[in-house]
Design an enzyme around this catalytic site. Structure first.
Site, PDB file in Angstrom:
ATOM      1  N   TYR A 181       0.811  -1.209   0.000  1.00 23.42           N
ATOM      2  CA  TYR A 181       0.000   0.000   0.000  1.00 23.42           C
ATOM      3  C   TYR A 181       0.849   1.266   0.000  1.00 23.42           C
ATOM      4  O   TYR A 181       0.360   2.344  -0.346  1.00 23.42           O
ATOM      5  CB  TYR A 181      -0.904   0.044   1.241  1.00 23.42           C
ATOM      6  CG  TYR A 181      -2.079  -0.910   1.222  1.00 23.42           C
ATOM      7  CD1 TYR A 181      -2.205  -1.918   0.277  1.00 23.42           C
ATOM      8  CD2 TYR A 181      -3.080  -0.801   2.180  1.00 23.42           C
ATOM      9  CE1 TYR A 181      -3.270  -2.794   0.290  1.00 23.42           C
ATOM     10  CE2 TYR A 181      -4.159  -1.676   2.204  1.00 23.42           C
ATOM     11  CZ  TYR A 181      -4.245  -2.665   1.251  1.00 23.42           C
ATOM     12  OH  TYR A 181      -5.311  -3.535   1.275  1.00 23.42           O
ATOM     13  N   LYS A 232       3.307 -14.554   3.105  1.00 21.04           N
ATOM     14  CA  LYS A 232       3.289 -15.400   1.900  1.00 21.04           C
ATOM     15  C   LYS A 232       4.737 -15.660   1.506  1.00 21.04           C
ATOM     16  O   LYS A 232       5.196 -15.336   0.408  1.00 21.04           O
ATOM     17  CB  LYS A 232       2.515 -14.711   0.772  1.00 21.04           C
ATOM     18  CG  LYS A 232       2.227 -15.621  -0.431  1.00 21.04           C
ATOM     19  CD  LYS A 232       1.309 -16.775  -0.101  1.00 21.04           C
ATOM     20  CE  LYS A 232       0.953 -17.564  -1.364  1.00 21.04           C
ATOM     21  NZ  LYS A 232       0.104 -18.734  -1.062  1.00 21.04           N
ATOM     22  N   ASP A 264      -3.242 -17.674   2.773  1.00 21.34           N
ATOM     23  CA  ASP A 264      -4.400 -18.467   2.350  1.00 21.34           C
ATOM     24  C   ASP A 264      -4.811 -19.472   3.427  1.00 21.34           C
ATOM     25  O   ASP A 264      -6.002 -19.658   3.704  1.00 21.34           O
ATOM     26  CB  ASP A 264      -4.130 -19.172   1.020  1.00 21.34           C
ATOM     27  CG  ASP A 264      -2.723 -19.715   0.892  1.00 21.34           C
ATOM     28  OD1 ASP A 264      -1.952 -19.608   1.863  1.00 21.34           O
ATOM     29  OD2 ASP A 264      -2.394 -20.253  -0.181  1.00 21.34           O
ATOM     30  N   ASP A 288      -5.536  -6.145   6.190  1.00 19.01           N
ATOM     31  CA  ASP A 288      -6.775  -5.547   5.688  1.00 19.01           C
ATOM     32  C   ASP A 288      -7.784  -6.646   5.351  1.00 19.01           C
ATOM     33  O   ASP A 288      -8.966  -6.576   5.714  1.00 19.01           O
ATOM     34  CB  ASP A 288      -6.438  -4.720   4.445  1.00 19.01           C
ATOM     35  CG  ASP A 288      -7.536  -3.740   4.065  1.00 19.01           C
ATOM     36  OD1 ASP A 288      -8.570  -3.694   4.758  1.00 19.01           O
ATOM     37  OD2 ASP A 288      -7.357  -3.025   3.064  1.00 19.01           O
ATOM     38  N   ASP A 292     -11.278  -7.838   7.864  1.00 19.70           N
ATOM     39  CA  ASP A 292     -12.644  -7.777   7.331  1.00 19.70           C
ATOM     40  C   ASP A 292     -13.280  -9.165   7.290  1.00 19.70           C
ATOM     41  O   ASP A 292     -14.473  -9.322   7.554  1.00 19.70           O
ATOM     42  CB  ASP A 292     -12.645  -7.148   5.939  1.00 19.70           C
ATOM     43  CG  ASP A 292     -12.510  -5.632   5.980  1.00 19.70           C
ATOM     44  OD1 ASP A 292     -12.432  -5.083   7.100  1.00 19.70           O
ATOM     45  OD2 ASP A 292     -12.471  -4.996   4.922  1.00 19.70           O
TER      46      ASP A 292
END
Length: 409
Positions: A181, A232, A264, A288, A292
């Site tokens: 980001y 990851k 994942d 993020d 959520d």
């Protein structure tokens, strides 16, 4: 100095939204009590309602702060400032210089939400979300704390099986200032075939990882001493550095049980067996996504507070639900995320633990009494709107005080 005792609305200068919310509350008969002693501590809170439902939930959070603070002898001064789309309409930029300056001068920032369809097609530097990124950078906050708790009263509201969601109590700690980001280079170009290309950089330095990892280890020690780092590392070089640094820091915290999961797998396990988690550490994008996703465990994003903290200076405290255009103006949004963000403001921003606990106990009491907004409503409970839920929170705050003083109102 504005008075935190908050008995007479006319005695201080409040934004119109706050005055309106308070008058509505008082008309319903909530008796706001004050501390018996002169306030011992004084703080300034920068209030940034922003866009959409931020203007509905933040006035309720302000009144909860005011009442809980007054009962602990704390004098809070609130200063409302524009941000996001509201600032664009007012002065033409999403984060006015005055807003940032006064936020820096405050003791804590209470933020509503930024964003609205009206500004979706603006260039990036004139989008409301840019204000949030600029505010984080200006206040030098880097750690995002997102607690996920299933209230026992709301276990029937979960999207998971009841036996899966019961007892979940975890903290997601998300790095805010690095990663995809924020890292450079980024931008737009044209490739050899003439196609437009957008590109970002996924990058984490050792110092960035160490910075956020130490926060996570320290918080894990205060909880159940279990830390799961999510990355990851099978594919991304930034994640490889991330895992290496977290593994190295674990040697400094032998009392903390450390595990590593790929993003994942972590997403799958978060909905399959969420009770296995206590403290989750991850980067800006994965955090993020996971936070959520985790909203479905308690049943609604309207229950989730957050804090953004730096090494020093004011933190940012906000509900994670965003501006919610579909719900704005309908009195249907859940204010509990904003109110619980106010509790986090007391706990992490002002180090006022007793005031934080007052707010949390009031939220629990409101749920015990069966009040629910639409997002968490189940058969046998009382459906109320945002304003009424706010009034009941203030009533619970007052009742808890009365009981502790030995007289039930």
């Amino acid at each position: 100095m504005a008075g935190a005792l908050g008995i007479h609305v006319s005695s201080i200068q409040l934004p119109v939204a706050f005055i309106s919310a308070t008058k509505q509350t008082l008309r319903r008969g909530t008796a706001i009590r004050c501390a018996a002693n002169t306030p011992k501590k004084r703080y300034t809170i920068a209030v940034l309602p922003g866009d959409g439902v931020g203007n509905e939930v933040i006035p309720i959070a302000v009144e909860a702060l005011r009442l809980a603070g007054s009962l602990e002898g704390i004098d809070l001064r609130f200063e409302e400032l524009p941000i996001g789309g509201a600032a664009l309409d007012l002065v033409g930029v999403p984060l006015p210089e005055e807003t940032l300056r006064k936020a820096k001068e405050s003791d804590a920032v209470l933020l509503g939400a930024v964003g609205w369809p009206k500004w979706d097609n603006n260039p990036k530097h004139l989008k409301p979300i840019t204000a949030l990124l600029q505010l984080r950078a200006g206040l030098e906050v880097f750690s995002n704390l997102r607690p996920i708790t299933v209230f026992p009263q709301l276990v029937d509201s979960t999207y998971l099986r009841k036996d899966t969601a019961e007892g979940v109590d975890l903290m997601i700690i998300r790095e805010l200032t690095g990663g995809i980001y924020n890292a450079h280079p980024r931008g737009f170009t044209t490739n050899e075939q003439g196609d437009e290309v957008g590109f970002c950089t996924e990058s984490y330095s050792a110092s960035e990882v160490d910075h956020i990892a130490r926060v996570a280890f320290d918080i894990a020690k205060q909880r159940r001493s279990k830390l799961c780092s999510v990355d990851k590392a099978t594919v991304l070089e930034g994640s490889m550095v991330w895992r290496k640094r977290v593994t190295a820091m674990a040697l400094e915290y032998p009392e903390v049980e450390v595990s590593h999961l790929l993003i994942d797998t972590a997403a799958m396990d978060l909905v399959r067996h969420p009770r296995q988690f206590d403290t989750i550490l991850t980067g800006v994008m994965f955090g993020d996504i996971l936070s959520d996703l985790a909203a479905m465990i308690p049943g609604s994003v309207g229950l989730l507070p957050s804090a953004a903290l730096g090494d020093s200076g004011p933190g940012i405290f906000e509900p994670v639900h965003g501006s919610a255009p579909k719900h704005y103006g309908k009195d249907t949004v859940n204010p509990l995320a904003a109110v619980l963000s106010a509790a986090m403001l007391f706990r992490y921003g002002l180090k006022e633990e007793n005031a934080a606990k007052r707010i949390e106990k009031a939220v629990s009491d409101v749920l015990d009494r069966g009040f629910r907004t639409r997002d968490i409503h189940t058969p046998g409970t009382t459906l109320v709107g945002c304003k009424r839920m706010g009034e009941e929170i203030l009533r619970s705050l007052d009742a808890i005080v009365s009981v502790s003083n030995g007289s039930l109102v």
